[in-house]
Design an enzyme around this catalytic site. Structure first.
Site, short mmCIF file in Angstrom:
data_model
loop_
_atom_site.label_atom_id
_atom_site.label_comp_id
_atom_site.label_asym_id
_atom_site.label_seq_id
_atom_site.Cartn_x
_atom_site.Cartn_y
_atom_site.Cartn_z
N ASN A 144 33.95 39.50 40.05
CA ASN A 144 33.47 38.65 41.15
C ASN A 144 34.56 38.63 42.23
O ASN A 144 35.60 38.01 42.04
CB ASN A 144 33.21 37.23 40.60
CG ASN A 144 32.90 36.24 41.70
OD1 ASN A 144 32.63 36.60 42.85
ND2 ASN A 144 32.95 34.95 41.35
N TRP A 145 34.29 39.33 43.32
CA TRP A 145 35.30 39.40 44.39
C TRP A 145 35.34 38.14 45.25
O TRP A 145 36.21 37.99 46.08
CB TRP A 145 35.02 40.62 45.28
CG TRP A 145 35.51 41.92 44.71
CD1 TRP A 145 35.88 42.17 43.42
CD2 TRP A 145 35.68 43.16 45.41
NE1 TRP A 145 36.26 43.47 43.27
CE2 TRP A 145 36.15 44.10 44.48
CE3 TRP A 145 35.46 43.56 46.73
CZ2 TRP A 145 36.43 45.43 44.83
CZ3 TRP A 145 35.73 44.88 47.09
CH2 TRP A 145 36.21 45.80 46.14
N LYS A 146 34.37 37.28 45.08
CA LYS A 146 34.27 36.07 45.92
C LYS A 146 34.32 36.45 47.40
O LYS A 146 33.85 37.52 47.77
CB LYS A 146 35.38 35.08 45.54
CG LYS A 146 35.48 34.87 44.03
CD LYS A 146 36.35 33.72 43.66
CE LYS A 146 36.48 33.64 42.16
NZ LYS A 146 37.11 32.42 41.71
N GLU A 191 32.00 27.28 42.02
CA GLU A 191 32.37 27.15 43.44
C GLU A 191 31.13 26.89 44.29
O GLU A 191 31.23 26.31 45.37
CB GLU A 191 33.14 28.40 43.90
CG GLU A 191 34.54 28.41 43.30
CD GLU A 191 35.17 29.78 43.19
OE1 GLU A 191 34.67 30.75 43.77
OE2 GLU A 191 36.20 29.87 42.48
N SER A 195 40.42 33.10 34.49
CA SER A 195 41.78 33.62 34.30
C SER A 195 41.89 34.72 33.25
O SER A 195 42.89 34.81 32.54
CB SER A 195 42.76 32.49 33.99
OG SER A 195 42.86 31.63 35.11
N GLY A 245 37.44 37.08 38.09
CA GLY A 245 37.62 36.84 39.51
C GLY A 245 38.82 37.61 40.04
O GLY A 245 38.75 38.80 40.33
C1 PEP Z 1 35.53 33.38 38.60
O1 PEP Z 1 35.65 32.85 39.68
O2 PEP Z 1 34.39 33.67 38.18
C2 PEP Z 1 36.72 33.67 37.82
C3 PEP Z 1 36.56 33.87 36.54
O3 PEP Z 1 37.91 33.68 38.50
P1 PEP Z 1 39.35 34.04 37.89
O4 PEP Z 1 39.20 35.23 36.98
O5 PEP Z 1 40.20 34.35 39.10
O6 PEP Z 1 39.82 32.83 37.15
#
Ligand code: PEP
Length: 249
Positions: free
Chosen positions: A9-11, A95, A209, A230
């Site tokens: 997920n690049w957001k 989010e 994470s 993410g």
């Molecule tokens: C996410 O936003 O779906 C996510 C898992 O982010 P991150 O891996 O950066 O915690």
């Protein structure tokens, strides 16, 4: 046997120049035994699909509207995403639940729209830190499941992602038994919703994470069928390491 899934997920990150990361990913031999998906921002879906055509890397979206067309300025429908060649949509990410006030009911409506357009609906569920500390995690997840994952969805086009809100982007992850507890509860909820046979086809991702250095241990947890990643998905080398860890699990 469920195929495992590594989803990125690049957001709201990435410009055209960042599509070079996809080149690196798609050209590296992607393990054929698992599915690999990147969900870039909407602006990059079309070029990403053009660039990765012919590779095993699938491209998805981070959201969709609950209607297929109409007067919804700025929104994008599942049908439009499918028209571009997207194969999945992340729905109900925390989010969006927090930042855009998305309710369980809206997430369910979006999931129906996604599936009607032929997209796989990746529905996110997760507790806040306060809810975990209060001992309410399973109750919160159960309520989100009840509202966001109606029995009218097609389990063949459904993926659930357990994403503790406090683990997203924080570098913190739950203990392995905590992940196992939620995934087992979700599997049980799926069985009650769709029947045992169909429930066992639905992939359960862990997200929050996930990094190259913790991926292998997370993938060793029972009922973890992959990850929603993410930050680490923005870098082809890091995401590749996670993909390889999943393929080896
Ligand atoms: C996410 O936003 O779906 C996510 C898992 O982010 P991150 O891996 O950066 O915690």
């Amino acid at each position: 046997m469920r195929r495992k899934l590594a989803a990125g997920n690049w957001k709201m990150n990435g410009l055209l120049g960042d599509l070079a990361q996809l080149d690196q990913l798609a050209k590296a031999p992607l393990p054929p035994q698992i599915d690999t998906l990147i969900c870039p921002p909407a602006t990059l879906i079309h070029p990403a699909i053009a660039q990765t055509r012919g590779s095993a890397l699938a491209i998805g979206a981070q959201d969709c509207h609950a209607q297929s067309a109409g007067a919804f300025t700025g929104d994008i429908s599942a049908l439009q995403l499918r028209d571009l060649g997207a194969s999945a949509a992340i729905l109900g990410h925390s989010e969006r639940r927090e930042g855009h006030g998305e309710s369980d009911q809206l997430v369910a409506a979006k999931a129906h729209a996604a599936q009607a357009a032929g997209l796989c609906a990746i529905i996110c569920l997760g507790e806040t830190l306060a809810q975990r500390q209060a001992g309410d995690t399973l109750q919160v997840i159960g309520a989100q499941f009840a509202g966001s994952v109606p029995a009218t969805l097609d389990p063949a086009l459904l993926v659930l992602a357990y994403e503790p809100v406090w683990a997203i982007g924080s570098g913190l992850i739950p203990t392995l038994p905590q992940i196992a507890e939620v995934h087992s509860a979700l599997r049980t909820a799926l069985e009650a919703r769709f029947g045992a046979e169909a429930a066992h086809t639905v992939r359960l991702l862990y997200g929050g994470s996930v990094k190259p250095d913790n991926a292998a241990e997370v993938f060793g947890v029972a009922d973890v069928d992959g990850a929603l990643v993410g930050g680490a998905s923005l870098n082809a080398q890091d995401f590749s390491a996670i993909v390889q860890a999943l393929a080896a699990a």
